[in-house]
Design an enzyme around this catalytic site. Structure first.
Site, PDB file in Angstrom:
ATOM      1  N   GLY A  55       0.520  -3.967   4.160  1.00  0.00           N
ATOM      2  CA  GLY A  55       0.300  -5.390   4.338  1.00  0.00           C
ATOM      3  C   GLY A  55       1.568  -6.134   4.720  1.00  0.00           C
ATOM      4  O   GLY A  55       2.662  -5.761   4.313  1.00  0.00           O
TER       5      GLY A  55
ATOM      6  N   CYS B 299       0.796  -1.234   0.000  1.00  0.00           N
ATOM      7  CA  CYS B 299       0.000   0.000   0.000  1.00  0.00           C
ATOM      8  C   CYS B 299       0.824   1.278   0.000  1.00  0.00           C
ATOM      9  O   CYS B 299       0.290   2.355  -0.252  1.00  0.00           O
ATOM     10  CB  CYS B 299      -0.956   0.006   1.182  1.00  0.00           C
ATOM     11  SG  CYS B 299      -2.118  -1.369   1.168  1.00  0.00           S
TER      12      CYS B 299
ATOM     13  N   CYS C 162      -0.701   2.301   6.496  1.00  0.00           N
ATOM     14  CA  CYS C 162      -0.281   0.972   6.940  1.00  0.00           C
ATOM     15  C   CYS C 162       0.059   0.149   5.702  1.00  0.00           C
ATOM     16  O   CYS C 162      -0.316   0.501   4.579  1.00  0.00           O
ATOM     17  CB  CYS C 162      -1.372   0.294   7.766  1.00  0.00           C
ATOM     18  SG  CYS C 162      -2.958   0.100   6.929  1.00  0.00           S
TER      19      CYS C 162
ATOM     20  N   HIS D  42      -9.079   3.106  -2.747  1.00  0.00           N
ATOM     21  CA  HIS D  42      -7.680   2.804  -2.422  1.00  0.00           C
ATOM     22  C   HIS D  42      -7.068   1.917  -3.500  1.00  0.00           C
ATOM     23  O   HIS D  42      -6.867   0.720  -3.300  1.00  0.00           O
ATOM     24  CB  HIS D  42      -7.626   2.120  -1.057  1.00  0.00           C
ATOM     25  CG  HIS D  42      -6.270   1.671  -0.604  1.00  0.00           C
ATOM     26  ND1 HIS D  42      -5.088   2.227  -1.053  1.00  0.00           N
ATOM     27  CD2 HIS D  42      -5.903   0.695   0.277  1.00  0.00           C
ATOM     28  CE1 HIS D  42      -4.068   1.621  -0.479  1.00  0.00           C
ATOM     29  NE2 HIS D  42      -4.537   0.684   0.327  1.00  0.00           N
TER      30      HIS D  42
END
Length: 417
Positions: free
Chosen positions: A405, A125, A403, A375
């Protein structure tokens, strides 16, 4: 949470939440020839996954058409000589090999010379923001003077690939408790955050509704128009408006949506989690001295970027550690920051980070976040940079964070000029 992580957290959070304006803030506002500055930052509209405007095109098409528009708006000295762009970095998550081949091809087709090298990046991300950092670092150390950071994702076309987010084939790793945590579904990691840190369903729905309300208001007021570039679709139609924001979303309307990951007792739903989306964004960076020589406009300044690792099973807490780390690295404190663009992967994890750091909610995602906007994984970090540079006023300081993954967090600091 491990003892080591707790110790790091305590140190970083205490440093970030110190009282009084930091001594370093004024020095950061000073302009220096070696500064890394942002010359341009734009994005496409964000399309809804599987049914939106971009559902029938993949990332190569999106990137090529975006670059045509983006380059067409470059300042004249750059537009006339694309050889001045010395490096391209592109973030992507779901394509095989992070799209190294097709995205290099899109760059060449858009007029970027073959002599300009290309690198494909995947840090899940944070890929788009990592691309910005990659270019900024190369400028800082003198490898290049001007570079282009990109982020692109078609979740529609690539999210349902076999094991799109990776797999573990080794039997030894499959038996390893820590290794297996990297395969925990993102929704379950968010349920872990909600349960462990007591983030209620009500609070999550209220946060999500607020995101929708802010995004819909910003869209209606035309606040995104300056950052969105039009994308021409194969049928000749033009997409230049975000598809995620919608009116009349309230905490009450979201409360009726069923849990998506844990039946009955779960709190994560399609309404308080980020949307599956498609999109592309770009950030053009340069050394200030070179930007001045070429009479290039300066939108803002890149200051610093930091990443951290956190337990994979609660990966959403990443910003609660990454933000203090980047603040400590720059001598800043939470109260020095005017706007926080914190990616809303899920409402629970975003709320945890905001509360843990004592951030004023009014400073967070003033034009809505990923819950309302969407997103598109590899695009998001670059998109956030384009957004925050429009939200900030002159000499204000902003943080972009998310954040990541498998258990990480990233954060970067920018100053508006």
């Amino acid at each position: 949470m491990s003892q080591r992580l707790q110790s790091i957290k305590d140190h970083l959070v205490e440093s970030a939440m110190g009282k009084g304006e930091s001594k370093r803030k004024n020095s950061l506002l000073e302009k220096r020839p070696e500064d890394v500055v942002i010359v341009a930052a734009n994005r496409s509209a964000i399309g809804k996954g599987f049914k939106g405007a971009f559902k029938d095109v993949n990332t190569d098409y999106l990137l090529y058409n975006f670059l045509n528009e983006f380059i067409g708006r470059f300042p004249e000295p750059l537009r006339a000589d694309l050889n001045l762009i010395e490096e391209v970095a592109c973030g992507n998550v779901l394509n095989v090999g992070a799209g190294a081949t097709e995205h290099r091809a899109a760059c060449l087709a858009s007029g970027i010379p073959y002599s300009t090298p290309f690198v494909a990046l995947n840090r899940q991300c944070s890929s788009g923001l990592t691309a910005v950092n990659d270019i900024a670092n190369k400028i800082k150390v003198g490898q290049i003077d001007i570079g282009l950071a990109l982020g692109v994702e078609s979740m529609t076309n690539n999210y349902k690939n076999v094991n799109p987010l990776g797999m573990i084939s080794s039997e030894e790793l499959q038996k390893n408790r820590e290794a297996k945590k990297c395969l925990i579904p993102m929704g379950i990691t968010n349920e872990n955050v909600a349960a462990n840190f007591k983030i209620s369903r009500k609070d999550q729905d209220e946060f999500a509704a607020n995101s929708y309300q802010k995004a819909y208001k910003a869209k209606n007021e035309g606040l995104f128009e300056d950052e969105i570039l039009p994308i021409k679709l194969p049928d000749g139609s033009i997409c230049q408006s975000d598809e995620g924001p919608r009116p009349n979303v309230t905490a009450e309307s979201l409360s009726s949506i069923r849990p998506a990951f844990i039946k009955d007792r779960g709190t994560t739903t399609a309404g308080n989690a980020s949307q599956v989306s498609d999109g592309v964004a770009g950030v053009l960076l340069a050394r200030r001295s070179v930007a001045n020589q070429l009479n290039l406009p300066v939108l803002g300044r890149y200051i610093d970027f930091q990443t951290v690792g956190v337990p994979p099973e609660i990966m959403g807490v990443g910003p609660a550690y990454a933000i203090p780390k980047v603040l400590e690295a720059t001598g800043l404190q939470v109260q020095d920051i005017d706007i926080f663009e914190i990616n809303e992967a899920f409402a629970a994890q975003a709320l945890y980070c905001i509360h843990k750091l004592g951030i004023d909610l009014n400073k967070v995602n003033p034009r809505g976040g990923a819950i309302a906007l969407g997103h598109p994984l590899g695009c998001t970090g670059a998109r956030q940079v384009a957004t925050i540079l429009r939200e900030l006023k002159k000499d204000q300081i902003g943080v972009v964070s998310m954040c990541i993954g498998t258990g990480m967090g990233a954060a970067a600091i920018f100053i508006k000029e």
